[in-house]
Design an enzyme around this catalytic site. Structure first.
Site, PDB file in Angstrom:
ATOM      1  N   ASP A 165       0.812  -1.199  -0.073  1.00 14.42           N
ATOM      2  CA  ASP A 165      -0.301   0.484  -0.227  1.00 14.42           C
ATOM      3  C   ASP A 165       1.287   0.963  -0.616  1.00 14.42           C
ATOM      4  O   ASP A 165       2.259   1.165  -0.091  1.00 14.42           O
ATOM      5  CB  ASP A 165      -0.606   0.099   1.282  1.00 14.42           C
ATOM      6  CG  ASP A 165      -1.459   1.349   1.382  1.00 14.42           C
ATOM      7  OD1 ASP A 165      -2.269   1.381  -0.045  1.00 14.42           O
ATOM      8  OD2 ASP A 165      -2.029   1.681   2.019  1.00 14.42           O
ATOM      9  N   SER A 166       0.303   2.289  -0.366  1.00 13.16           N
ATOM     10  CA  SER A 166       1.242   3.285  -0.040  1.00 13.16           C
ATOM     11  C   SER A 166       1.502   3.874   1.446  1.00 13.16           C
ATOM     12  O   SER A 166       2.399   5.140   1.465  1.00 13.16           O
ATOM     13  CB  SER A 166      -0.027   4.692  -0.341  1.00 13.16           C
ATOM     14  OG  SER A 166      -0.885   5.111  -0.330  1.00 13.16           O
ATOM     15  N   CYS A 172     -11.422   3.644  -0.264  1.00 11.93           N
ATOM     16  CA  CYS A 172     -10.005   3.500  -0.136  1.00 11.93           C
ATOM     17  C   CYS A 172      -9.371   3.325   1.447  1.00 11.93           C
ATOM     18  O   CYS A 172     -10.607   2.819   2.360  1.00 11.93           O
ATOM     19  CB  CYS A 172     -10.474   5.273   0.546  1.00 11.93           C
ATOM     20  SG  CYS A 172      -7.933   6.332   1.438  1.00 11.93           S
ATOM     21  N   GLU A 186      -6.171   8.921   9.820  1.00 14.93           N
ATOM     22  CA  GLU A 186      -4.207   8.022  11.228  1.00 14.93           C
ATOM     23  C   GLU A 186      -4.156   8.584  11.964  1.00 14.93           C
ATOM     24  O   GLU A 186      -3.652   8.286  12.944  1.00 14.93           O
ATOM     25  CB  GLU A 186      -3.678   8.844   9.716  1.00 14.93           C
ATOM     26  CG  GLU A 186      -3.129   7.766   8.502  1.00 14.93           C
ATOM     27  CD  GLU A 186      -2.048   7.997   7.837  1.00 14.93           C
ATOM     28  OE1 GLU A 186      -1.496   9.070   7.995  1.00 14.93           O
ATOM     29  OE2 GLU A 186      -2.247   7.700   6.383  1.00 14.93           O
ATOM     30  N   HIS A 234      -8.150   4.072   4.173  1.00 16.94           N
ATOM     31  CA  HIS A 234      -8.735   4.208   5.340  1.00 16.94           C
ATOM     32  C   HIS A 234     -10.182   4.684   5.764  1.00 16.94           C
ATOM     33  O   HIS A 234     -10.180   4.476   6.514  1.00 16.94           O
ATOM     34  CB  HIS A 234      -7.531   6.043   4.948  1.00 16.94           C
ATOM     35  CG  HIS A 234      -6.739   5.535   5.245  1.00 16.94           C
ATOM     36  ND1 HIS A 234      -5.694   5.524   4.132  1.00 16.94           N
ATOM     37  CD2 HIS A 234      -5.504   6.329   6.460  1.00 16.94           C
ATOM     38  CE1 HIS A 234      -4.360   5.121   4.060  1.00 16.94           C
ATOM     39  NE2 HIS A 234      -4.178   6.238   6.076  1.00 16.94           N
ATOM     40  N   CYS A 270      -3.829  -1.001  -1.942  1.00 21.93           N
ATOM     41  CA  CYS A 270      -4.105   0.015  -2.923  1.00 21.93           C
ATOM     42  C   CYS A 270      -5.070   0.828  -3.397  1.00 21.93           C
ATOM     43  O   CYS A 270      -5.320   0.771  -4.489  1.00 21.93           O
ATOM     44  CB  CYS A 270      -2.320   1.789  -2.694  1.00 21.93           C
ATOM     45  SG  CYS A 270      -2.833   3.302  -2.466  1.00 21.93           S
TER      46      CYS A 270
HETATM   47  N1  DGL Z   1      -3.936   3.691  -0.105  1.00 16.97           N
HETATM   48  C1  DGL Z   1      -4.694   5.021  -0.408  1.00 16.97           C
HETATM   49  C2  DGL Z   1      -5.962   4.419  -0.711  1.00 16.97           C
HETATM   50  O1  DGL Z   1      -6.796   3.516  -0.798  1.00 16.97           O
HETATM   51  C3  DGL Z   1      -4.863   6.460   0.849  1.00 16.97           C
HETATM   52  C4  DGL Z   1      -3.746   7.218   0.966  1.00 16.97           C
HETATM   53  C5  DGL Z   1      -3.387   7.686  -0.473  1.00 16.97           C
HETATM   54  O2  DGL Z   1      -3.082   8.416  -0.363  1.00 16.97           O
HETATM   55  O3  DGL Z   1      -1.723   7.131  -0.531  1.00 16.97           O
HETATM   56  O4  DGL Z   1      -6.064   4.833  -2.152  1.00 16.97           O
END
Ligand code: DGL
Length: 280
Positions: A17-18, A191, A159, A193, A80
Site C-alpha cells: 500500500d502507499s 480507500c 490516521e 482508510h 491501495c
Molecule cells: N492507500 C490509499 C488508497 O487506498 C489512500 C492513501 C493515499 O492517498 O495514499 O487510495
C-alpha cells in the site's frame, strides 16, 4: 504473464500500500487466510499517493512490486485503491506472479448488491479521476448509475485517530451530502482508510445505504484465486491450522507508525524493517 513455473505454496503473500492504510486489507486477509505467511510493504515515506499524477503513482507501484518480488512472494495483493485504479492494469503483465487489486472485487460486490442500480464510490482524487470503479461496474452492467466523490480529508482523520469526533462528523456530513442527494443505495468505501470511519459514514448515509468494504471483498477474491490455482499454503489443510508468519516493511519509520499501524491492523505490529525503496 502466466504462472508458468511451479509456485512454492509455502511462500508468502505480498501485500502493499502507499502507507499504513493497507493494513485494513491485511486485517481482512488474516481473518480468512490465517495460515498464510504475509509480507506487508507500506510506502510510508512517500504517502499519500492519492493526490499524485499517474506517472508517479505507476513508478512508485512498480518499485513496491519489485521489492515484494525480491521477497519471493507467490501472489500479490495491491491493497491501495489509488495504485489499483491508476497503475495495476498497466503493470501486472510484467511480473511472473498473479496479482489482485481492490477495485474489481469492490466493484463486483456493489454491482451484485445494489437494488436500485445507483452506486456511490468514495476515494482519493486519483481513484475518482481514474474512473476505474465505474469502468468495472459498467462492464458488469452498463445500466447501473455510478456517482463518484473524492473525500481526501478522511485519510488524515483516520490516521490521527479522529474516529468519533464531532469534527469528523462535520466533514463527513459536508462531503457526503452530494451522495445523499443522488439517492444511492450502495456506497463503496474505495480507500484503505475509510473502513476505520465506517460507522461515521454509515451514520451520515443512513441505514438504507449498504456500505461495501473493498478490503473485505479483496480478501475473498485473493482466497478464491489461491484456492483455484492450488497455491494455498499447505497449512490450510491441517487441523488446527498453524498461523502464518507476518513481516512488515516500510520506506520510513515515522515516530507514530507503530501506534497507527496497530490501530489499522487491530493487533500489535512488530518486526518492522525499514527499506530503501529508491533502490528498486
Ligand atoms: N492507500 C490509499 C488508497 O487506498 C489512500 C492513501 C493515499 O492517498 O495514499 O487510495
Amino acid at each position: 504473464m502466466d504462472n508458468v513455473t511451479a509456485v512454492d505454496r509455502s511462500a508468502a503473500l505480498g501485500i502493499f500500500d502507499s502507507g499504513v492504510g493497507g493494513l485494513t486489507v491485511l486485517k481482512e486477509v488474516l481473518k480468512i487466510l490465517p495460515f498464510e505467511n504475509c509480507v506487508y510493504f507500506g510506502d510510508v515515506g512517500r504517502t499519500p499517493y492519492g493526490g499524485r499524477s499517474k506517472d508517479i503513482i505507476t513508478q512508485f507501484t512498480r518499485q513496491d512490486v519489485a521489492f515484494l518480488m525480491e521477497q519471493k512472494v507467490k501472489f500479490i495483493v495491491c491493497a491501495c485503491n489509488t495504485a489499483s485504479s491508476v497503475a495495476l492494469e498497466d503493470i501486472r503483465d510484467d511480473y511472473p506472479v498473479a496479482m489482485v487489486g481492490v477495485i474489481e472485487p469492490g466493484a463486483r460486490a456493489a454491482a451484485q448488491r445494489t437494488k436500485k442500480g445507483r452506486i456511490g464510490i468514495i476515494g482519493t482524487h486519483a481513484t475518482v479521476n481514474s474512473n476505474a470503479y465505474a469502468r468495472y461496474i459498467h462492464e458488469i452492467d452498463p445500466k447501473l448509475k455510478v456517482f463518484s466523490l473524492a473525500c481526501p480529508l478522511f485519510v488524515p482523520l483516520a490516521e490521527e485517530g479522529y474516529i468519533d469526533k464531532e469534527a469528523t462528523y462535520l466533514i463527513a456530513r459536508d462531503y457526503l451530502q452530494t451522495m445523499r442527494d443522488v439517492d444511492i443505495d450502495t456506497l463503496v468505501l474505495g480507500c484503505t482508510h475509510y473502513p476505520l470511519l465506517k460507522h461515521v459514514i454509515g451514520d451520515v448515509m443512513g441505514d438504507e445505504v449498504l456500505l461495501i468494504d473493498s478490503g473485505e471483498e479483496t480478501a475473498r477474491a485473493a482466497r478464491d484465486v489461491l484456492s483455484e490455482t492450488n497455491i494455498l499454503n499447505p497449512g490450510a489443510s491441517q487441523t488446527p491450522c498453524p498461523e502464518g508468519e507476518r513481516r512488515f516493511f516500510v520506506s520510513d519509520v515515522p515516530e507514530k507508525f507503530g501506534g497507527v499501524a496497530s490501530r489499522f491492523l487491530g493487533q500489535e505490529v512488530s518486526r518492522i524493517t525499514r527499506v530503501d525503496i529508491s533502490r528498486y
